[in-house]
Design a protein around this motif. Structure first.
Motif, PDB file in Angstrom:
ATOM      1  N   ALA A   1      83.788  14.734  74.200  1.00 14.73           N
ATOM      2  CA  ALA A   1      82.433  14.264  74.988  1.00 14.73           C
ATOM      3  C   ALA A   1      81.705  12.702  73.773  1.00 14.73           C
ATOM      4  N   ASP A   2      82.679  12.560  72.537  1.00 12.70           N
ATOM      5  CA  ASP A   2      82.027  10.832  72.069  1.00 12.70           C
ATOM      6  C   ASP A   2      82.653  10.200  72.084  1.00 12.70           C
ATOM      7  N   GLU A   3      83.765  10.340  72.984  1.00 13.87           N
ATOM      8  CA  GLU A   3      84.599   8.859  73.543  1.00 13.87           C
ATOM      9  C   GLU A   3      83.640   8.704  74.784  1.00 13.87           C
ATOM     10  N   ILE A   4      83.838  10.102  75.714  1.00  9.90           N
ATOM     11  CA  ILE A   4      82.311   9.169  76.942  1.00  9.90           C
ATOM     12  C   ILE A   4      80.696   8.121  76.300  1.00  9.90           C
ATOM     13  N   GLU A   5      80.588   8.870  75.458  1.00  3.47           N
ATOM     14  CA  GLU A   5      79.215   8.185  74.993  1.00  3.47           C
ATOM     15  C   GLU A   5      79.528   6.787  74.412  1.00  3.47           C
ATOM     16  N   LYS A   6      80.736   6.731  73.767  1.00  2.00           N
ATOM     17  CA  LYS A   6      80.661   5.268  73.127  1.00  2.00           C
ATOM     18  C   LYS A   6      81.458   4.446  74.462  1.00  2.00           C
TER      19      LYS A   6
ATOM     20  N   GLN B   1      82.582   3.884  84.219  1.00  3.23           N
ATOM     21  CA  GLN B   1      83.770   5.199  83.917  1.00  3.23           C
ATOM     22  C   GLN B   1      83.489   6.293  83.098  1.00  3.23           C
ATOM     23  N   ALA B   2      82.143   6.048  82.516  1.00  9.87           N
ATOM     24  CA  ALA B   2      81.433   7.503  81.415  1.00  9.87           C
ATOM     25  C   ALA B   2      81.253   7.824  82.485  1.00  9.87           C
ATOM     26  N   GLU B   3      80.642   7.299  83.885  1.00 11.10           N
ATOM     27  CA  GLU B   3      79.915   8.544  84.253  1.00 11.10           C
ATOM     28  C   GLU B   3      80.961   9.629  85.280  1.00 11.10           C
TER      29      GLU B   3
END
Ligand SMILES: [Zn+2]
Ligand SMILES: [Zn+2]
Length: 746
Positions: free
Chosen positions: A130-135, A143-145
Motif C-alpha cells: 500500500a505504501d508504494e501505491i501511495e508514493k 497507475q496508482a488507481e
C-alpha cells in the motif's frame, strides 16, 4: 511400452458419403495419439479427406493400405457410446453413417478450423504494498488507481474489461508491468453467448404432493439407472414440471453425473436459460447452451466446454442430444410431443427417440415431459413400457383457464363477412384493457392476406416454383411464398384475364395486428412472428416489453404458443382453430389438440383465472371439444382408436419416400419403378402404397411423388429399403429421400 498396445491400423469412415469403411496404417509417430473416436486426415483417391476412427486394429486384410497423414484436434472427440448411437441411427433411419456423424459433430469441431479466442488477462505477480501505491499517487495517479484496483481482484481479469471499468488506457497498465507488479498474458477465453444475461441465483422451491410424487419416481430411477424405464411426466400447463427437472438434475449432479435438457428451439428463450443458469451457479461454466443461433466461435467454445468436462449440464435444442458429456446420468426431453424435435434433412431423426436409445446405451435415465404427450409416448406409458408420472393440478392451486368456443358460422351470419374478431372476443379484449390485464391473440399463419384472387376468372396468384398461393405482406408491399421465399410485385390487373378485379382473401397475423390496432387505438399492440422477428434482438426485446407490461396485446404465431410464462396474461384468443385440422395428415387432430391446449395454457398463470376464446368453423370436432374440457384421456382414447383402425403409429411405423425431380415425368416414372421393386423385395408383412403425387406437388421447382410404407419391424424394413435403393440406378436429376417415422406428410 508393449508393442501390442500400439495401434497399427485404424478403420475409419471418411466425411464424404461413400458408404464404406476404410483401413489405414498408423505411423509410429502418431500411434500414441490415435484412439476410437479420433479425427484424422487420410489420403483418399488423389486428395486427402477428414475421417473419424471407428476402430483400432492389430491387423488389416485390406490391400494397398496407406498411412494416416495427421491427427486433427487433440484426442478422441467421439465416445464409443456416441459411435454406437451413430451406427444405430444409420440403420434405423436408413441413412449413411457419415451423414449421421456430420449431425453428431458441429462443423466447427469436425474441421477444427476455429480455435479458442485469445485475450489479454491481467495477473498480479504479488500483493502490491500500500505504501508504494501511495508514493505513486502523485507522480502517476492513473497507475496508482489501477494498482489499487488490481490489488482488490479476487482472480485474474480481462485487461480490456478492467480498463473499460476504470476508464483508463493501456499506458497505465504498461507502467505497472514495467514495475514488475503485474503480468499480462494471452489466454484462451470462452465466448459466452449469455454473458449479458442477468442471472439471479435460486434455491429449490417447495413441491406440492403431486410434484413430490413425480420427483420420487425420477429419484428411484436415478438410483437404479440400469433397470430404469423411460419416465413420462404428464403435467397440465403450469403444473411445475420445470421445477421437477431442476431438482432431478441436482440429484444427478450429486451422484457425480451430468445431464442434458432438450427443449424445442422455439422455447429456448432467455427466460428458460436464465432459469437453469440461476439454479446451477456452482461455477460459471456449469451450464452450456447449444442452439442454432450461436456463432461458429461460440459453438466451438460451448462444445469444448462440454467435451472437457467443465460444463456438467447442457441445455439445448434438437442436436444437443449428441452433447459429448461423460458420465451421463439424465436426459430430460421437455415438450416431448413437439414436432421440431424431428429433423427434416438427413439424418431425419427424432431427438426424443434418439434420447431414449442414447439413454439405453449410456445406462442413464430419460425423462419426457409434456402437457400434451404424443400419442406414441402416452401409448408406451399405458402399456408399461414407460413409467407414468402425472400432475393434474397447477402449482399454487391456480385454476385451469376457462375455455369458450365461438362458432364462426354464426358470427358470419351476423357480420356478413369473415370475422377476424368475434363480438365475444372483442368484448373480452375491451374488458382486459380496462382492467390493465394483458391478452395474447394467436394465429398460425403469417402475412396480411393469404391469397390474391381474381373475382372475374377465379385465378389465384401462385408461386412459380411451388404449388401454393402467394401471401400478401403489407409491410414489404409484395407477394411472398412461405415455402421457397420467392417474392413478386403485386399486379395492378389480373395477369390471366387482364381485368381490374383482384381481391385479397384470407388473413394472417399482419392483418390481425392491423385490425386490432384499429379497433383498440388506446392499446399497445405488437406482433411476434418470423417476419417481425428478423433481428436477433427483436425477440428478446418484445418479450421483455410484454413481461414488463409495456405491451397490452401480443399477436403471434406458434412463436408465442409455448413455454412462455406471463402472470398478467388473463386472456388468450385463438383466431382460427381450424387451420391445422384440415391438413392431409394423420396427425392433424393430434396437432390441433396440442396446439389449443398449449396456447390456452398461456392464460391465467398469475392470480386471476384465465379465459380462452377459441374461434372455429367446426366447433364440434373432437380435438376442439376435448381440449375445451381439458380432457386428455378422452382425446387419447378417441385418437388411438382412429390410429388403430387406419394402421398408423403407434400401431405401425410409417416410412415416407419422396422422389423428386425438376422433370415431372422422370419423377413419376422413377417413383413407379421403385414401387415395383419394393413389391418384390418387401414381404406381405408391410403395407406398401402406390406412388402418388405429394399433397404439395411442386416445391422449389421440384415435382414430388410420395410412397408410404407401414409396418411393425422397422429395422428390417429400413435394411430392405437400403438394399433396394442401392441396387436401383436413378436418373441423375432424380433424388430420393427416405423418412422413417415422418412428421411432415405434405
Ligand atoms: Zn382474372
Ligand atoms: Zn415457392
Amino acid at each position: 511400452m508393449a508393442a501390442l498396445a500400439r495401434p497399427n491400423y485404424v478403420r475409419v469412415i471418411i466425411d464424404r458419403a461413400i458408404h464404406r469403411e476404410l483401413d489405414y496404417l498408423v505411423p509410429d509417430s502418431l500411434a500414441p495419439q490415435v484412439d476410437v473416436g479420433s479425427r484424422v486426415r487420410v489420403p483418399f483417391r488423389d486428395r486427402s479427406a477428414l475421417a473419424t476412427v471407428l476402430a483400432v486394429l492389430e491387423k488389416s486384410d485390406a490391400r494397398g493400405i496407406r498411412p494416416v497423414e495427421a491427427i486433427v484436434g487433440d484426442g478422441p472427440i467421439l465416445s464409443t457410446q456416441l459411435l454406437e448411437l451413430a451406427k444405430w441411427m444409420s440403420t434405423y433411419y436408413c441413412c449413411p453413417v457419415e451423414t449421421v456423424i456430420r449431425s453428431l459433430l458441429p462443423q466447427v469441431v469436425r474441421k477444427a478450423q476455429v480455435g479458442w479466442k485469445k485475450q489479454l488477462v491481467v495477473h498480479r505477480t504479488r500483493d502490491i504494498p500500500a505504501d508504494e501505491i501511495e508514493k505513486l499517487r502523485k507522480r502517476a495517479p492513473r497507475q496508482a488507481e489501477l494498482a489499487e484496483a488490481i490489488n482488490g481482484l479476487p482472480q485474474p481479469k480481462l485487461a480490456a474489461a478492467l480498463l473499460r471499468q476504470l476508464s483508463l488506457d493501456n499506458q497505465a497498465l504498461r507502467g505497472l508491468v514495467k514495475r514488475g507488479w503485474v503480468e499480462v498474458r494471452e489466454e484462451q477465453v470462452a465466448r459466452d453467448p449469455h454473458a449479458e444475461d442477468h442471472i439471479l441465483p435460486t434455491n429449490n422451491l417447495a413441491l406440492n404432493p403431486e410434484q413430490a410424487g413425480a420427483l420420487r419416481i425420477v429419484t428411484e430411477a436415478l438410483n437404479a439407472p440400469d433397470t430404469a424405464r423411460p419416465i413420462l411426466l404428464h403435467g397440465v400447463t403450469g403444473s411445475g414440471k420445470t421445477e421437477i427437472y431442476l431438482q432431478a438434475i441436482r440429484g444427478t449432479l450429486d451422484k457425480g453425473h451430468t445431464a442434458i435438457v432438450l427443449v424445442p428451439e422455439i422455447s429456448l428463450t432467455p427466460q428458460t436459460v436464465e432459469r437453469f443458469k440461476g439454479r446451477f451457479t456452482d461455477h460459471p461454466d456449469m451450464v452450456a447452451v447449444l442452439h442454432s443461433h450461436l456463432s461458429e466461435g461460440e459453438r466451438h467454445d460451448e462444445w469444448h466446454k462440454i467435451h472437457s468436462g467443465k460444463a456438467r449440464i447442457v441445455i439445448g435444442a434438437r442436436s444437443a442430444v449428441f452433447a459429448p458429456l461423460k458420465q451421463l446420468g439424465l436426459i430430460v426431453v421437455d415438450e416431448e410431443h413437439e414436432s421440431t424435435y424431428k429433423q427434416e434433412d438427413a439424418p431425419r431423426y427424432h431427438a426424443r427417440d434418439v434420447a431414449i436409445v442414447r439413454a439405453k446405451i449410456e445406462k442413464c435415465v430419460v425423462l419426457l415431459g409434456s402437457a400434451t404427450p404424443s400419442l406414441e409416448s402416452y401409448y408406451n406409458a399405458t402399456r408399461g413400457k414407460y413409467r407414468l408420472a402425472t400432475l393434474t393440478q397447477r402449482v399454487d392451486e391456480k385454476q385451469m383457464p376457462q375455455i369458450r368456443i365461438v362458432d364462426l358460422r354464426q358470427e358470419r351470419r351476423k357480420q356478413k363477412t369473415a370475422a377476424i374478431l368475434s363480438e365475444k372476443l372483442s368484448t373480452a379484449i375491451t374488458d382486459r384493457l380496462e382492467k390493465r390485464e394483458q391478452s395474447i391473440l394467436f394465429l398460425n399463419r403469417r402475412g396480411f392476406s393469404t391469397s390474391l384472387l381474381c373475382s372475374e376468372c377465379g385465378e389465384a396468384r401462385n408461386c412459380p416454383n411451388c404449388s401454393v398461393a402467394l401471401t400478401f405482406h403489407r409491410q414489404i408491399a409484395r407477394l411472398s411464398c412461405h415455402l421457397c421465399g420467392h417474392t413478386a410485385a403485386v399486379p395492378k390487373k389480373c395477369p390471366e384475364c387482364g381485368k381490374d378485379a383482384l381481391i385479397y382473401a384470407g388473413f394472417g397475423t399482419e392483418k390481425v395486428e392491423s385490425t386490432v390496432s384499429h379497433l383498440f387505438p388506446q392499446a399497445v399492440v405488437r406482433r411476434m412472428d418470423a417476419d417481425s422477428m428478423t433481428r436477433k434482438e427483436a425477440y428478446r426485446e418484445t418479450l421483455r416489453n410484454f413481461r414488463t407490461g409495456k405491451i397490452d396485446i401480443l399477436v403471434g404465431t406458434q412463436m408465442i404458443a409455448k413455454g412462455l410464462h406471463f402472470p398478467n396474461v388473463t386472456l388468450v384468443g385463438i383466431i382460427n382453430a381450424d387451420l391445422a385440422l384440415h391438413l392431409p395428415d394423420f396427425r392433424a387432430g393430434e396437432r390441433t389438440f396440442q396446439l389449443l391446449t398449449q396456447v390456452a395454457g398461456r392464460a391465467g398463470r398469475g392470480e386471476v383465472r384465465g379465459e380462452v376464446f377459441v374461434q372455429t368453423y367446426t366447433p364440434f370436432s373432437p380435438s376442439i371439444q376435448f381440449a375445451r374440457h381439458h380432457d386428455f384421456s378422452g382425446y387419447f382414447e378417441q385418437e388411438l382408436e382412429f390410429r388403430e383402425r387406419c394402421d398408423f403409429p403407434p400401431f405401425k411405423h410409417a416410412v415416407l419416400i419422396t422422389v423428386r425431380s425438376g422433370h415431372e415425368g422422370r419423377a413419376k416414372l422413377s417413383a413407379e419403378t421403385l414401387v415395383r421393386r419394393l413389391r418384390e423385395s418387401l414381404g406381405a408383412e408391410f403395407i406398401l402404397g402406390d406412388a402418388a403425387p405429394a399433397p404439395l406437388e411442386k416445391l422449389q421447382g421440384q415435382f414430388r411423388f410420395h410412397i408410404l410404407i407401414r409396418g411393425e419391424a422397422i429395422m428390417r424394413l429400413s435394411r430392405l429399403l437400403r438394399e433396394t435403393l442401392d441396387k436401383l440406378p436413378f436418373p441423375e436429376d432424380v433424388s430420393v429421400a427416405v423418412d422413417v417415422d415422418p412428421y411432415q406428410l405434405l
